[in-house]
Scaffold this motif. Sequence first.
Motif, short mmCIF file in Angstrom:
data_model
loop_
_atom_site.label_atom_id
_atom_site.label_comp_id
_atom_site.label_asym_id
_atom_site.label_seq_id
_atom_site.Cartn_x
_atom_site.Cartn_y
_atom_site.Cartn_z
N SER A 32 -5.81 3.42 -10.62
CA SER A 32 -5.58 4.86 -10.52
C SER A 32 -4.15 5.19 -10.93
N ILE A 33 -3.20 4.34 -10.56
CA ILE A 33 -1.80 4.52 -10.97
C ILE A 33 -1.70 4.42 -12.49
N VAL A 34 -2.39 3.44 -13.07
CA VAL A 34 -2.38 3.28 -14.53
C VAL A 34 -2.88 4.55 -15.21
N LYS A 35 -3.99 5.07 -14.74
CA LYS A 35 -4.59 6.26 -15.36
C LYS A 35 -3.63 7.45 -15.32
N HIS A 36 -3.04 7.71 -14.16
CA HIS A 36 -2.18 8.88 -14.03
C HIS A 36 -0.87 8.71 -14.82
N LEU A 37 -0.32 7.51 -14.85
CA LEU A 37 0.91 7.30 -15.62
C LEU A 37 0.65 7.46 -17.12
N VAL A 38 -0.47 6.93 -17.58
CA VAL A 38 -0.81 7.05 -19.01
C VAL A 38 -1.04 8.51 -19.38
N GLU A 39 -1.76 9.23 -18.54
CA GLU A 39 -2.04 10.63 -18.84
C GLU A 39 -0.79 11.49 -18.79
N SER A 40 0.18 11.12 -17.94
CA SER A 40 1.44 11.87 -17.92
C SER A 40 2.20 11.68 -19.23
N HIS A 41 1.92 10.60 -19.96
CA HIS A 41 2.51 10.37 -21.28
C HIS A 41 1.72 11.07 -22.39
N GLY A 42 0.63 11.72 -22.02
CA GLY A 42 -0.21 12.35 -23.02
C GLY A 42 -1.20 11.39 -23.65
N GLY A 43 -1.42 10.24 -23.00
CA GLY A 43 -2.34 9.24 -23.54
C GLY A 43 -3.65 9.19 -22.79
N ARG A 44 -4.38 8.11 -23.00
CA ARG A 44 -5.67 7.93 -22.32
C ARG A 44 -5.92 6.45 -22.06
N VAL A 45 -6.82 6.17 -21.13
CA VAL A 45 -7.20 4.79 -20.81
C VAL A 45 -8.70 4.63 -21.03
N TRP A 46 -9.13 3.42 -21.30
CA TRP A 46 -10.55 3.14 -21.44
C TRP A 46 -10.83 1.72 -20.94
N ARG A 57 10.25 3.45 -19.94
CA ARG A 57 10.20 1.99 -19.83
C ARG A 57 9.66 1.52 -18.48
N ASP A 58 10.19 2.06 -17.38
CA ASP A 58 9.76 1.61 -16.06
C ASP A 58 8.27 1.88 -15.84
N GLN A 59 7.83 3.06 -16.29
CA GLN A 59 6.42 3.39 -16.10
C GLN A 59 5.52 2.53 -16.97
N LEU A 60 5.97 2.20 -18.18
CA LEU A 60 5.19 1.30 -19.04
C LEU A 60 5.09 -0.08 -18.40
N GLU A 61 6.18 -0.55 -17.81
CA GLU A 61 6.13 -1.84 -17.10
C GLU A 61 5.14 -1.79 -15.95
N GLN A 62 5.13 -0.65 -15.21
CA GLN A 62 4.19 -0.49 -14.09
C GLN A 62 2.74 -0.53 -14.59
N ILE A 63 2.48 0.14 -15.71
CA ILE A 63 1.13 0.16 -16.29
C ILE A 63 0.68 -1.25 -16.66
N MET A 96 0.82 -1.20 0.00
CA MET A 96 0.00 0.00 0.00
C MET A 96 0.86 1.26 0.00
N THR A 97 1.88 1.29 0.86
CA THR A 97 2.75 2.47 0.90
C THR A 97 3.51 2.63 -0.41
N ASP A 98 3.95 1.52 -0.98
CA ASP A 98 4.64 1.60 -2.28
C ASP A 98 3.70 2.16 -3.35
N ASP A 99 2.46 1.68 -3.36
CA ASP A 99 1.50 2.17 -4.35
C ASP A 99 1.17 3.65 -4.12
N LEU A 100 1.09 4.06 -2.85
CA LEU A 100 0.82 5.46 -2.55
C LEU A 100 1.96 6.36 -3.03
N LEU A 101 3.19 5.89 -2.88
CA LEU A 101 4.33 6.66 -3.36
C LEU A 101 4.32 6.77 -4.88
N VAL A 102 4.04 5.64 -5.55
CA VAL A 102 3.97 5.65 -7.01
C VAL A 102 2.85 6.58 -7.48
N LEU A 103 1.69 6.50 -6.79
CA LEU A 103 0.56 7.34 -7.16
C LEU A 103 0.87 8.82 -6.95
#
Length: 396
Positions: A353-367, A276-282, A217-224
């Motif tokens: 939620s992590i997926v959404k924010h990481l994708v949007e930081s790349h200028g992308g979107r999720v569905w 790369r690391d963020q894509l792996e996380q997604i 949980m703490t790791d996910d909170l830091l990533v988020l």
Amino acid sequence: MISVLPWLLVLLVGIAVVVLLLNLRRTEEQVAPFRQRCDEINAELQYYRTLLNHVMESLQDAVLLVTAEGVITSANPAAIRLFGEGLLGQTLLQRTLCYDLNLLLTRCVQTCRPQHSELQLNHPLSRTVFVRILPLPTALDAAEAMYLAVFTDISALRRLEQVRSDFVANVSHELRTPLASIRANAEALLQSPPDDYAIQRRFLETIVQQTERLTRMTDDLLVLAKAEARPIPQTQEVNLQDILRSLVEQLGPQAEQANVAVKVEVPTDFAVYAQRDQLEQILWNLIDNAIKYNRHGGEVVVRARKTSEGSEIVVEDTGIGIPHTHLERVFERFYRVDKARSRAKGGTGLGLSIVKHLVESHGGRVWVESELNVGSRFGVVLPDSRIEPVETAAAS
């Protein structure tokens, strides 16, 4: 004598005309400055009228001009966006169906003092607004006075406050549960017989499990927290199949234990522009969820294709699915469709939620698309363009 009379009359008329013309000329010379001043005043009024129109059009706040009875006589574009077309001639009560707003205007009319309040408007759309009503000294008779009503839409602000409040409440709840379990098992361990290793081991295993849950949980909170800051990632061209091959290998034991087959249907040369690391996380979060919430003997398929928007990656499962009423909220922090099942699976409620924010930081979107008891499809679209680091962009 008689023949001279007509000439005298003509002479007198001529003199009268000359005098009249001289008087007219003199009057015109006297009036000319006033005419020029009137033209200047008209031009000045037109300038200020144009300036006022531009100011009213550029205001983000909705502004209405109303009578003492609440009849709307003027509205700026922001007011039309807030309340809709056809405002002029209607009353505030007719347009908003808000009696508190009508009461605020009545109080302003009676006291001749500015009034303000935060109100909830439910018509024509649900909005939280901060309203200010001010009397305008435009008429001697109070019944003919005009009033300025200014509406500031604070719906987004209140939603953010609610999200923050919910986030604090959810974090407190999520942390309290494992901490209470750790404390209970630690107390039971202290009171257990010193020679009963089986009981001690059971208590210690529970403590370790709950500690791992807190760590996740703490790791996910830091990533988020990092993802929500939305720093511009330094992207590069990466081979998608290489990343998926590594993830499938890491998640293999989990998939095998759940009896879920993971298939990758991606061309060998499929390239994605990402950090790369963020894509792996997604992809880890999406595939991990697809395995966790799948049925026994089900499968997870990862596909990718090029679209007009860029690279689209889809993770499809044959799991339990998500009811349509929950689809809009699955990317919220700590939101769970089935809280008991999610906690039993070890989920923190932060993955999507992590997926959404990481994708949007790349200028992308999720569905997401899902059908209950059939399965779900989560899609990620990333633009096919390289994002340079800030220092390099500034140097160039």
